[in-house]
Design a protein around this motif. Structure first.
Motif, mmCIF file in Angstrom:
data_model
loop_
_atom_site.group_PDB
_atom_site.id
_atom_site.type_symbol
_atom_site.label_atom_id
_atom_site.label_comp_id
_atom_site.label_asym_id
_atom_site.label_seq_id
_atom_site.Cartn_x
_atom_site.Cartn_y
_atom_site.Cartn_z
ATOM 1 N N ASN A 42 2.923 -4.278 15.813
ATOM 2 C CA ASN A 42 3.281 -4.427 14.404
ATOM 3 C C ASN A 42 2.047 -4.264 13.517
ATOM 4 O O ASN A 42 2.111 -3.630 12.455
ATOM 5 C CB ASN A 42 3.914 -5.804 14.190
ATOM 6 N N ALA A 43 0.901 -4.819 13.949
ATOM 7 C CA ALA A 43 -0.341 -4.721 13.166
ATOM 8 C C ALA A 43 -0.817 -3.277 13.074
ATOM 9 O O ALA A 43 -1.407 -2.879 12.062
ATOM 10 C CB ALA A 43 -1.419 -5.607 13.781
ATOM 11 N N VAL A 44 -0.565 -2.495 14.122
ATOM 12 C CA VAL A 44 -0.933 -1.076 14.076
ATOM 13 C C VAL A 44 -0.173 -0.376 12.956
ATOM 14 O O VAL A 44 -0.737 0.422 12.185
ATOM 15 C CB VAL A 44 -0.650 -0.400 15.431
ATOM 16 N N GLY A 45 1.116 -0.684 12.834
ATOM 17 C CA GLY A 45 1.911 -0.100 11.755
ATOM 18 C C GLY A 45 1.420 -0.532 10.383
ATOM 19 O O GLY A 45 1.390 0.278 9.444
ATOM 20 N N LEU A 46 1.026 -1.800 10.266
ATOM 21 C CA LEU A 46 0.478 -2.281 8.997
ATOM 22 C C LEU A 46 -0.745 -1.462 8.583
ATOM 23 O O LEU A 46 -0.914 -1.106 7.416
ATOM 24 C CB LEU A 46 0.094 -3.761 9.113
ATOM 25 N N GLN A 47 -1.599 -1.175 9.564
ATOM 26 C CA GLN A 47 -2.841 -0.448 9.259
ATOM 27 C C GLN A 47 -2.586 1.019 8.950
ATOM 28 O O GLN A 47 -3.300 1.627 8.140
ATOM 29 C CB GLN A 47 -3.837 -0.575 10.422
ATOM 30 N N LEU A 48 -1.594 1.610 9.584
ATOM 31 C CA LEU A 48 -1.250 2.999 9.254
ATOM 32 C C LEU A 48 -0.828 3.109 7.789
ATOM 33 O O LEU A 48 -1.214 4.037 7.075
ATOM 34 C CB LEU A 48 -0.133 3.499 10.170
ATOM 35 N N LEU A 113 8.107 -1.438 16.578
ATOM 36 C CA LEU A 113 7.256 -2.431 15.940
ATOM 37 C C LEU A 113 6.237 -1.769 15.009
ATOM 38 O O LEU A 113 5.922 -2.298 13.935
ATOM 39 C CB LEU A 113 6.543 -3.269 17.003
ATOM 40 N N VAL A 114 5.707 -0.612 15.418
ATOM 41 C CA VAL A 114 4.788 0.129 14.553
ATOM 42 C C VAL A 114 5.504 0.532 13.261
ATOM 43 O O VAL A 114 4.961 0.370 12.150
ATOM 44 C CB VAL A 114 4.244 1.379 15.275
ATOM 45 N N LEU A 115 6.720 1.049 13.384
ATOM 46 C CA LEU A 115 7.490 1.462 12.202
ATOM 47 C C LEU A 115 7.791 0.259 11.318
ATOM 48 O O LEU A 115 7.704 0.354 10.082
ATOM 49 C CB LEU A 115 8.790 2.133 12.642
ATOM 50 N N ARG A 116 8.114 -0.854 11.927
ATOM 51 C CA ARG A 116 8.400 -2.066 11.157
ATOM 52 C C ARG A 116 7.179 -2.483 10.335
ATOM 53 O O ARG A 116 7.292 -2.765 9.145
ATOM 54 C CB ARG A 116 8.810 -3.192 12.110
ATOM 55 N N GLY A 117 6.007 -2.522 10.982
ATOM 56 C CA GLY A 117 4.799 -2.883 10.268
ATOM 57 C C GLY A 117 4.472 -1.893 9.157
ATOM 58 O O GLY A 117 4.072 -2.285 8.063
ATOM 59 N N PHE A 118 4.656 -0.611 9.445
ATOM 60 C CA PHE A 118 4.381 0.426 8.445
ATOM 61 C C PHE A 118 5.250 0.227 7.215
ATOM 62 O O PHE A 118 4.767 0.282 6.078
ATOM 63 C CB PHE A 118 4.619 1.809 9.049
ATOM 64 N N LEU A 119 6.544 -0.004 7.416
ATOM 65 C CA LEU A 119 7.463 -0.147 6.293
ATOM 66 C C LEU A 119 7.173 -1.413 5.488
ATOM 67 O O LEU A 119 7.357 -1.428 4.261
ATOM 68 C CB LEU A 119 8.910 -0.146 6.794
ATOM 69 N N VAL A 120 6.736 -2.478 6.153
ATOM 70 C CA VAL A 120 6.402 -3.714 5.436
ATOM 71 C C VAL A 120 5.279 -3.457 4.437
ATOM 72 O O VAL A 120 5.349 -3.856 3.272
ATOM 73 C CB VAL A 120 6.020 -4.838 6.423
ATOM 74 N N ASN A 121 4.212 -2.799 4.880
ATOM 75 C CA ASN A 121 3.077 -2.533 3.988
ATOM 76 C C ASN A 121 3.368 -1.404 3.003
ATOM 77 O O ASN A 121 2.962 -1.454 1.848
ATOM 78 C CB ASN A 121 1.826 -2.187 4.805
ATOM 79 N N ALA A 122 4.068 -0.376 3.467
ATOM 80 C CA ALA A 122 4.341 0.776 2.604
ATOM 81 C C ALA A 122 5.255 0.422 1.443
ATOM 82 O O ALA A 122 5.223 1.081 0.399
ATOM 83 C CB ALA A 122 4.953 1.917 3.420
ATOM 84 N N GLY A 123 6.057 -0.623 1.612
ATOM 85 C CA GLY A 123 6.997 -1.011 0.571
ATOM 86 C C GLY A 123 6.407 -1.921 -0.489
ATOM 87 O O GLY A 123 7.161 -2.568 -1.220
ATOM 88 N N ASN A 124 5.085 -1.985 -0.570
ATOM 89 C CA ASN A 124 4.442 -2.849 -1.555
ATOM 90 C C ASN A 124 3.593 -2.002 -2.512
ATOM 91 O O ASN A 124 2.430 -1.714 -2.220
ATOM 92 C CB ASN A 124 3.568 -3.888 -0.858
ATOM 93 N N PRO A 125 4.148 -1.577 -3.660
ATOM 94 C CA PRO A 125 3.377 -0.727 -4.580
ATOM 95 C C PRO A 125 2.186 -1.458 -5.178
ATOM 96 O O PRO A 125 1.200 -0.844 -5.575
ATOM 97 C CB PRO A 125 4.407 -0.366 -5.658
ATOM 98 N N LYS A 126 2.276 -2.795 -5.234
ATOM 99 C CA LYS A 126 1.173 -3.566 -5.795
ATOM 100 C C LYS A 126 -0.082 -3.390 -4.951
ATOM 101 O O LYS A 126 -1.206 -3.481 -5.467
ATOM 102 C CB LYS A 126 1.558 -5.044 -5.854
ATOM 103 N N ALA A 127 0.098 -3.114 -3.648
ATOM 104 C CA ALA A 127 -1.059 -2.920 -2.768
ATOM 105 C C ALA A 127 -1.857 -1.694 -3.210
ATOM 106 O O ALA A 127 -3.093 -1.725 -3.240
ATOM 107 C CB ALA A 127 -0.601 -2.756 -1.319
ATOM 108 N N ILE A 128 -1.154 -0.604 -3.558
ATOM 109 C CA ILE A 128 -1.855 0.600 -4.008
ATOM 110 C C ILE A 128 -2.576 0.339 -5.327
ATOM 111 O O ILE A 128 -3.734 0.732 -5.520
ATOM 112 C CB ILE A 128 -0.867 1.774 -4.166
#
Length: 209
Positions: A42-48, A113-128
């Motif tokens: 999951n953390a790998v997806g977050l970092q991607l 799990l990678v996809l799950r982590g990716f979508l969690v972070n990618a869905g936060n425009p405030k991060a960008i």
């Protein structure tokens, strides 16, 4: 990048990563459900997703997102919906009684799990928008920008991998202690509530005018 500038940025990365958010909740949920070795995917997806966000900022598209109400809203509401969906899934997660007695648990595939982590972070425009506000403060315009962006991306991702390893590992330590369906239900519903709370907080985020 001057060493003192990098050290200041390095310290800022720790503060940013240690701040609890949807990524930390997802990491703890994965560690609790799958143990450290599987859950850490999951953390790998977050970092991607983080790498993509930094690339967007480096390419100059972050400013466009920050000023586009439509783009900001689309990403934000996708993130809200996905976090709420994760909360719903966690609430309805089956209570695997044989697993509580020591039998192997059903595990999600690493790619899922990678996809799950990716979508969690990618869905936060405030991060960008946040990255857009933070990274330029540490840039030296007199030096090659690409090398600086690569160094900052590697630093932020490396720090976040360590922090998410801590969150995942901490939750994985709880996994062997689960012995009853009641304990499993309580933890599942606790994480479901955390996902929904994260969705609610994201829904309140507004684009800076």
């Amino acid at each position: 990048m001057a060493p003192e500038t990098w050290l200041a940025y390095f310290a800022a990365c720790w503060v940013i990563s240690l701040s609890p958010g949807a990524g930390a909740i997802a990491s703890m949920s994965s560690g609790l459900s799958h143990g450290f070795r599987r859950g850490y995917w999951n953390a790998v997806g977050l970092q991607l997703a983080l790498a993509v966000q930094i690339a967007i900022v480096a390419a100059g598209l972050g400013a466009l997102l920050a000023t586009s109400e439509l783009a900001f809203g689309l990403i934000k509401w996708f993130g809200v919906a996905y976090l709420a969906y994760l909360g719903w899934r966690q609430w309805r997660a089956p209570l695997d009684e044989p697993a509580a007695e020591g039998a192997p648990r059903p595990l999600e595939r690493p790619l899922a799990l990678v996809l799950r982590g990716f979508l969690v972070n990618a869905g936060n425009p405030k991060a960008i928008v946040f990255i857009l506000a933070v990274l330029p403060q540490f840039l030296d315009p007199a030096r090659p920008l690409l090398a600086q962006y690569l160094l900052m991306a590697a630093t932020m991702i490396g720090v976040d991998l360590l922090v998410m390893a801590g969150y995942t590992g901490l939750a994985a330590k709880v996994l062997p202690l689960l012995r009853s369906p009641r304990q499993l239900r309580l933890l599942n519903r606790t994480f479901a509530a955390l996902f929904v709370a994260a969705a609610g907080l994201l829904a309140l985020v507004r684009r800076a005018v």
